[in-house]
Design an enzyme around this catalytic site. Structure first.
Site, mmCIF file in Angstrom:
data_model
loop_
_atom_site.group_PDB
_atom_site.id
_atom_site.type_symbol
_atom_site.label_atom_id
_atom_site.label_comp_id
_atom_site.label_asym_id
_atom_site.label_seq_id
_atom_site.Cartn_x
_atom_site.Cartn_y
_atom_site.Cartn_z
ATOM 1 N N MET A 1 0.856 -1.185 0.000
ATOM 2 C CA MET A 1 0.000 0.000 0.000
ATOM 3 C C MET A 1 0.901 1.248 0.000
ATOM 4 S SD MET A 1 -3.127 -0.964 2.587
ATOM 5 C CE MET A 1 -3.960 0.615 2.325
ATOM 6 N N GLU B 1 -6.767 -2.532 -8.083
ATOM 7 C CA GLU B 1 -7.118 -3.342 -6.903
ATOM 8 C C GLU B 1 -7.406 -4.789 -7.317
ATOM 9 O OE1 GLU B 1 -6.615 -2.044 -4.099
ATOM 10 O OE2 GLU B 1 -6.881 0.109 -4.366
ATOM 11 N N ALA B 2 -6.539 -5.311 -8.168
ATOM 12 C CA ALA B 2 -6.770 -6.646 -8.746
ATOM 13 C C ALA B 2 -6.754 -7.752 -7.704
ATOM 14 C CB ALA B 2 -5.729 -6.925 -9.822
HETATM 15 N N1 LIG Z 1 4.807 6.139 3.366
HETATM 16 C C1 LIG Z 1 4.584 6.517 2.095
HETATM 17 N N2 LIG Z 1 5.429 6.130 1.119
HETATM 18 C C2 LIG Z 1 5.237 6.519 -0.161
HETATM 19 N N3 LIG Z 1 4.174 7.274 -0.566
HETATM 20 C C3 LIG Z 1 3.281 7.665 0.356
HETATM 21 C C4 LIG Z 1 3.437 7.310 1.726
HETATM 22 N N4 LIG Z 1 2.393 7.839 2.416
HETATM 23 C C5 LIG Z 1 1.631 8.487 1.518
HETATM 24 N N5 LIG Z 1 2.137 8.381 0.271
HETATM 25 C C6 LIG Z 1 1.508 8.947 -0.925
HETATM 26 O O1 LIG Z 1 0.918 7.880 -1.640
HETATM 27 C C7 LIG Z 1 1.092 8.127 -3.033
HETATM 28 C C8 LIG Z 1 0.900 6.831 -3.807
HETATM 29 O O2 LIG Z 1 -0.480 6.546 -3.803
HETATM 30 P P1 LIG Z 1 -1.105 5.392 -4.667
HETATM 31 O O3 LIG Z 1 -0.674 5.504 -6.090
HETATM 32 O O4 LIG Z 1 -2.588 5.423 -4.395
HETATM 33 O O5 LIG Z 1 -0.445 4.087 -4.009
HETATM 34 P P2 LIG Z 1 -0.978 2.599 -3.979
HETATM 35 O O6 LIG Z 1 -1.977 2.444 -5.081
HETATM 36 O O7 LIG Z 1 0.244 1.760 -4.184
HETATM 37 O O8 LIG Z 1 -1.572 2.406 -2.612
HETATM 38 C C9 LIG Z 1 2.482 8.726 -3.110
HETATM 39 O O9 LIG Z 1 2.699 9.476 -4.285
HETATM 40 C C10 LIG Z 1 2.493 9.631 -1.892
HETATM 41 O O10 LIG Z 1 1.947 10.897 -2.200
HETATM 42 C C1 LIG Z 2 -2.958 -5.238 3.048
HETATM 43 C C2 LIG Z 2 -4.435 -5.332 2.858
HETATM 44 C C3 LIG Z 2 -5.129 -4.279 2.291
HETATM 45 N N1 LIG Z 2 -6.464 -4.367 2.120
HETATM 46 C C4 LIG Z 2 -7.202 -3.252 1.512
HETATM 47 C C5 LIG Z 2 -6.921 -1.893 2.087
HETATM 48 C C6 LIG Z 2 -7.176 -0.973 0.917
HETATM 49 O O1 LIG Z 2 -8.581 -0.710 0.879
HETATM 50 C C7 LIG Z 2 -6.772 -1.814 -0.295
HETATM 51 C C8 LIG Z 2 -5.388 -1.511 -0.819
HETATM 52 O O2 LIG Z 2 -5.339 -0.248 -1.409
HETATM 53 P P1 LIG Z 2 -4.026 0.406 -2.055
HETATM 54 O O3 LIG Z 2 -4.559 1.092 -3.275
HETATM 55 O O4 LIG Z 2 -3.043 -0.672 -2.386
HETATM 56 O O5 LIG Z 2 -3.496 1.368 -1.042
HETATM 57 O O6 LIG Z 2 -6.789 -3.167 0.159
HETATM 58 C C9 LIG Z 2 -7.148 -5.507 2.477
HETATM 59 O O7 LIG Z 2 -8.384 -5.607 2.297
HETATM 60 N N2 LIG Z 2 -6.474 -6.552 3.029
HETATM 61 C C10 LIG Z 2 -5.141 -6.514 3.240
HETATM 62 O O8 LIG Z 2 -4.564 -7.517 3.738
#
Ligand SMILES: Nc1ncnc2c1ncn2[C@@H]1O[C@H](COP(=O)(O)OP(=O)(O)O)[C@@H](O)[C@H]1O
Ligand SMILES: Cc1cn([C@H]2C[C@H](O)[C@@H](COP(=O)(O)O)O2)c(=O)[nH]c1=O
Ligand SMILES: [Zn+2]
Length: 199
Positions: free
Chosen positions: A22, A93-94
Site C-alpha cells: 500500500m 485493486e486486482a
Molecule cells: N509512506 C509513504 N510512502 C510513499 N508514498 C506515500 C506514503 N504515504 C503516503 N504516500 C503517498 O501515496 C502516493 C501513492 O499513492 P497510490 O498511487 O494510491 O499508491 P498505492 O496504489 O500503491 O496504494 C504517493 O505518491 C504519496 O503521495
Molecule cells: C494489506 C491489505 C489491504 N487491504 C485493503 C486496504 C485498501 O482498501 C486496499 C489496498 O489499497 P491500495 O490502493 O493498495 O493502497 O486493500 C485488504 O483488504 N487486506 C489486506 O490484507
C-alpha cells in the site's frame, strides 16, 4: 501457442503487472500509463472491483488524489465481456478479484489487447494476495514498487495492519494500514504507531 498477428489486426497483446505494498504508487503508475495510452489515441477501458468503494464508487483514486473514471465490476468474467475490442484494458485493486482473473487477462492479451493490472502482492499477513501471484507468473512485464517505511524510512514492501481484525479483506488506508519495511513489519506492535522516519 503462437497467434498470427494478422488475426489480431496486426496487434500483439501482453500483460503488465504493477505490484507492491500500500502507498507504493501502484494506482498513480496505472493512471499514468492509461492517460498516456489515451494521448496515443488508443481506446482504453478501466475496471475496478465494485466492492472497493473506499474513495469513490466509480473513479480510481490514488492516495495523492490522481483520479480516472472506471467501470466497477463484480467478477473477472465481466472484464472479459466489457473489455472486448479495445486497445488497452486497465484493472486496479486486482487482488480483490476472483482466481479466474489471470485467465481472463490471458484471453484479452491473446486477442491483441494490452492489459495493465495493478494490485497488492501481499496481504496484511505477508502472504500472496488472491490472483496476483498467478498474474505475475503470466505477465510479460512486472513493475514492483515500494513505499517508504513510516517507521524507519527504508523502502517498504509490506502493508502493516494496525487493527486486530483478521479478515483478509478490510478496506481502509492511513488510519488502518501503514507501509513498513521487512524488519519493521516483523517487529509488529512493538513499534510506535506514531513513529516517523527522520529523513
Ligand atoms: N509512506 C509513504 N510512502 C510513499 N508514498 C506515500 C506514503 N504515504 C503516503 N504516500 C503517498 O501515496 C502516493 C501513492 O499513492 P497510490 O498511487 O494510491 O499508491 P498505492 O496504489 O500503491 O496504494 C504517493 O505518491 C504519496 O503521495
Ligand atoms: C494489506 C491489505 C489491504 N487491504 C485493503 C486496504 C485498501 O482498501 C486496499 C489496498 O489499497 P491500495 O490502493 O493498495 O493502497 O486493500 C485488504 O483488504 N487486506 C489486506 O490484507
Ligand atoms: Zn522500517
Amino acid at each position: 501457442m503462437f497467434i498470427e498477428p494478422s488475426l489480431t489486426g496486426g496487434r500483439r497483446g501482453w500483460i503488465e503487472v504493477i505490484c507492491g505494498s500500500m502507498f507504493s504508487g501502484k494506482t498513480e503508475e496505472l493512471i499514468r500509463r492509461l492517460k498516456r495510452a489515451r494521448f496515443a489515441n488508443l481506446s482504453v477501458e478501466i475496471f475496478k472491483p465494485a466492492m472497493d468503494t473506499r474513495y469513490d464508487e466509480e473513479q480510481i483514486v490514488s492516495h495523492n488524489e490522481n483520479r480516472i473514471l472506471s467501470t466497477p465490476v463484480d467478477s473477472s468474467q465481466q472484464i472479459l465481456l466489457l473489455g472486448q475490442g479495445v486497445d488497452v484494458v486497465g484493472i486496479d485493486e486486482a487482488q480483490f478479484f476472483d482466481l479466474e482473473l489471470p485467465n481472463v487477462c490471458d484471453q484479452l492479451a491473446l486477442s491483441g489487447i494490452r492489459v495493465i493490472v495493478a494490485g497488492l502482492d501481499m496481504n496484511f499477513q505477508g502472504q500472496p494476495f488472491g490472483p496476483i501471484p498467478a498474474l505475475l507468473a503470466k505477465a510479460e512485464y512486472i513493475t514492483k514498487l515500494h513505499a517508504i517505511c513510516v517507521q524507519c524510512g527504508n523502502i517498504a514492501t509490506h502493508s502493516y495492519r494496525k487493527s486486530k481484525d483478521k479478515n483478509t479483506v478490510l478496506l481502509g488506508e492511513n488510519g488502518l494500514y501503514e507501509p513498513r519495511c521487512r524488519v519493521c513489519y516483523n517487529r509488529g506492535d512493538e513499534l510506535s504507531a506514531t513513529a516517523r522516519p527522520s529523513l
